[in-house]
Design an enzyme around this catalytic site. Structure first.
Site, PDB file in Angstrom:
ATOM      1  N   GLU A 107       0.798  -1.230   0.000  1.00  0.00           N
ATOM      2  CA  GLU A 107       0.000   0.000   0.000  1.00  0.00           C
ATOM      3  C   GLU A 107       0.830   1.278   0.000  1.00  0.00           C
ATOM      4  O   GLU A 107       0.769   2.083   0.943  1.00  0.00           O
ATOM      5  CB  GLU A 107      -0.947   0.019   1.201  1.00  0.00           C
ATOM      6  CG  GLU A 107      -2.014  -1.041   1.174  1.00  0.00           C
ATOM      7  CD  GLU A 107      -3.067  -0.832   2.258  1.00  0.00           C
ATOM      8  OE1 GLU A 107      -3.170   0.290   2.801  1.00  0.00           O
ATOM      9  OE2 GLU A 107      -3.796  -1.794   2.556  1.00  0.00           O
ATOM     10  N   GLU A 135      -5.409  -8.580   1.036  1.00  0.00           N
ATOM     11  CA  GLU A 135      -6.120  -8.202   2.264  1.00  0.00           C
ATOM     12  C   GLU A 135      -7.561  -7.875   1.915  1.00  0.00           C
ATOM     13  O   GLU A 135      -7.820  -7.124   0.967  1.00  0.00           O
ATOM     14  CB  GLU A 135      -5.504  -6.966   2.935  1.00  0.00           C
ATOM     15  CG  GLU A 135      -4.133  -7.148   3.532  1.00  0.00           C
ATOM     16  CD  GLU A 135      -3.591  -5.857   4.161  1.00  0.00           C
ATOM     17  OE1 GLU A 135      -4.418  -5.021   4.589  1.00  0.00           O
ATOM     18  OE2 GLU A 135      -2.372  -5.702   4.206  1.00  0.00           O
TER      19      GLU A 135
END
Length: 462
Positions: free
Chosen positions: A168, A356
């Site tokens: 991320e 995720e």
């Protein structure tokens, strides 16, 4: 006989649990480990109640039991990260042998439990000494990361079949440098653009460093893509949404998959045309081929034009519908859009792993000792059905990793946000599998969805 709600996934589909070192390990300074930017961020009172990762879920000591728990819950793979300052305390070429020894034991434990390791090399724990030299605003950090990646893969490469370079980068760049919500806590949009490029560059430099030290492992990167909708068809709202989409998604997918930055973002981030920031050859490096794309899904927002907001003039709001306890939109169906976006908008044909997916809910232990998190079961049921719809439309999805195995330190939210499928009573470190853990065990074992007895659902969230 199958029921209308039954759904099967392809043979070999991976069901995994995802974790991150700083969030669960604790004991950062044990055995010679170094300090990271989140240690300082918490010490400065920037997290909820000053919560920190000093102990977290004590996974540093309890990993054998946690791995056995993951195995017993039916998972076949375990996503984790190696703490950068545990291995390189200053982020430099000085290595900490005790850090290598620790992760040797961790990997051995995973393999003994039949869990395939998927390892992230950077999950936000930048060594503090590198931050003091400029952190991700300093191009040299990308070179230091490549050195770190090479040393780690040289040592562990024979046991890790999947390597993720960075996790991320949008969160690191914009939550950490533009909004001040994450470490290092800056509020400078231009700085966020520089950090975004250097994080992209760190990925680009790391790919050949990984490939030079392992023959068979697959290399990828994880991005947190966001579903962004305009509030209305008004041109200002449409442009504001386009800008937010460019920041959240385009700044990372376009250089990776097309070797360029979105032209429409240059007015907001002129650093993208600054040849002292984006140098000759950088984009070719960033767009070097990878073997898979990791996608995290949490964000679904509606964007409205707002001139009072500096630079991007965009107000981000939750969509209509259910909200979480922190006021964010609860939209598991958005996983379909996230999975379709790389191929539809950028021509990506890479295999994809959802690295995720999950959400926080108001979990508590009932008097009978159960954590009846039916809302999480419903969320996962709808998210997995959204993933199936994307696969039917051509997405090459290879596996899903739920976030997360254990309740953990959730960054600026400290210990107030529970994303785990296993409840952690932090004072005693007792682990209590939630109802969702047992439901997920059944999903993994049957490699599909049904409407199992004993649960009030799962039903679609209205």
């Amino acid at each position: 006989m199958t029921k209308d709600g039954d759904l099967s996934f392809p043979d070999g589909f991976v069901w995994g649990a995802a974790t991150a070192a700083y969030q669960i390990e604790g004991h950062r300074r044990a055995d010679g480990g170094g300090e990271c930017i989140w240690d300082v961020f918490a010490r400065d009172g920037r997290t909820l109640n000053g919560d920190n990762g000093d102990i977290a879920a004590d996974h540093y000591h309890r990993y054998p039991d946690d791995h056995a728990l993951a195995r017993n819950l039916g998972f076949t793979s375990f996503r984790m990260s190696f703490s950068w300052p545990r291995i390189s305390p200053e982020g430099s070429t000085r290595r900490n042998q005790a850090g290598f020894d620790h992760y040797d034991r961790v990997l051995d434990s995973l393999l003994e439990n039949g869990l395939t390791p998927m390892v992230t090399l950077y999950h936000w724990d930048l060594p503090q000494e590198l931050q003091e030299r400029g952190g991700w605003l300093n191009r040299d950090t990308a070179y230091r990361f490549a050195d770190h990646a090479g040393a780690v893969v040289e040592h562990f490469g024979d046991r890790v079949p999947f390597w993720i370079t960075t996790n991320e980068p949008w969160s690191c760049a914009f939550l950490g440098h533009a909004r001040g919500l994450h470490a290092p806590g800056m509020r400078d949009y231009h700085a966020a653009g520089v950090a975004a490029h250097n994080l992209n560059l760190a990925h680009g430099f790391a790919v050949p460093a990984i490939r030079a030290n392992t023959r068979d492992a697959q290399v990828g990167v994880t991005h947190c893509l966001q579903v962004i909708e305009p509030f209305s068809d008004a041109p200002d709202d449409v442009e504001a949404a386009r800008t937010v989409d460019g920041e959240a998604n385009g700044l990372f997918l376009e250089p990776l998959l097309k070797g360029s930055y979105p032209a429409h973002m240059v007015p907001y981030l002129p650093c993208l045309e600054d040849d002292t920031v984006v140098r000759e050859g950088d984009l070719e490096c960033i767009s070097a081929p990878v073997d898979f794309l990791g996608l995290n899904y949490y964000v679904h927002e509606v964007v409205r034009f707002d001139r009072t907001i500096p630079i991007v003039h965009a107000c981000r709001m939750a969509p209509l519908g259910p909200l979480t306890t922190i006021g964010s939109g609860l939209r598991p169906d958005g996983l379909e859009e996230i999975l379709l976006k790389p191929g539809r908008d950028y021509g990506c044909r890479l295999p994809i792993y959802v690295t995720e997916v999950g959400y926080l809910f108001n979990d508590y232990v009932n008097p009978d000792g159960r954590v009846n998190d039916i809302a999480r079961i419903r969320y996962y049921d709808e998210a997995f059905r959204a993933a199936d719809r994307a696969m039917k439309k051509g997405v090459d999805l290879r596996g899903i990793y739920v976030w997360t195995l254990l309740d953990d330190f959730e960054w600026d939210s400290g210990y107030s946000s529970r994303y785990g499928i296993v409840f952690v009573e932090y004072g005693t470190q007792t682990r209590i599998p939630k109802d969702s853990a047992y439901w997920l065990r059944d999903v993994a074992r049957r490699n599909g969805l049904s409407d199992p007895p004993g649960y009030r659902g799962p039903a679609k969230i209205d």
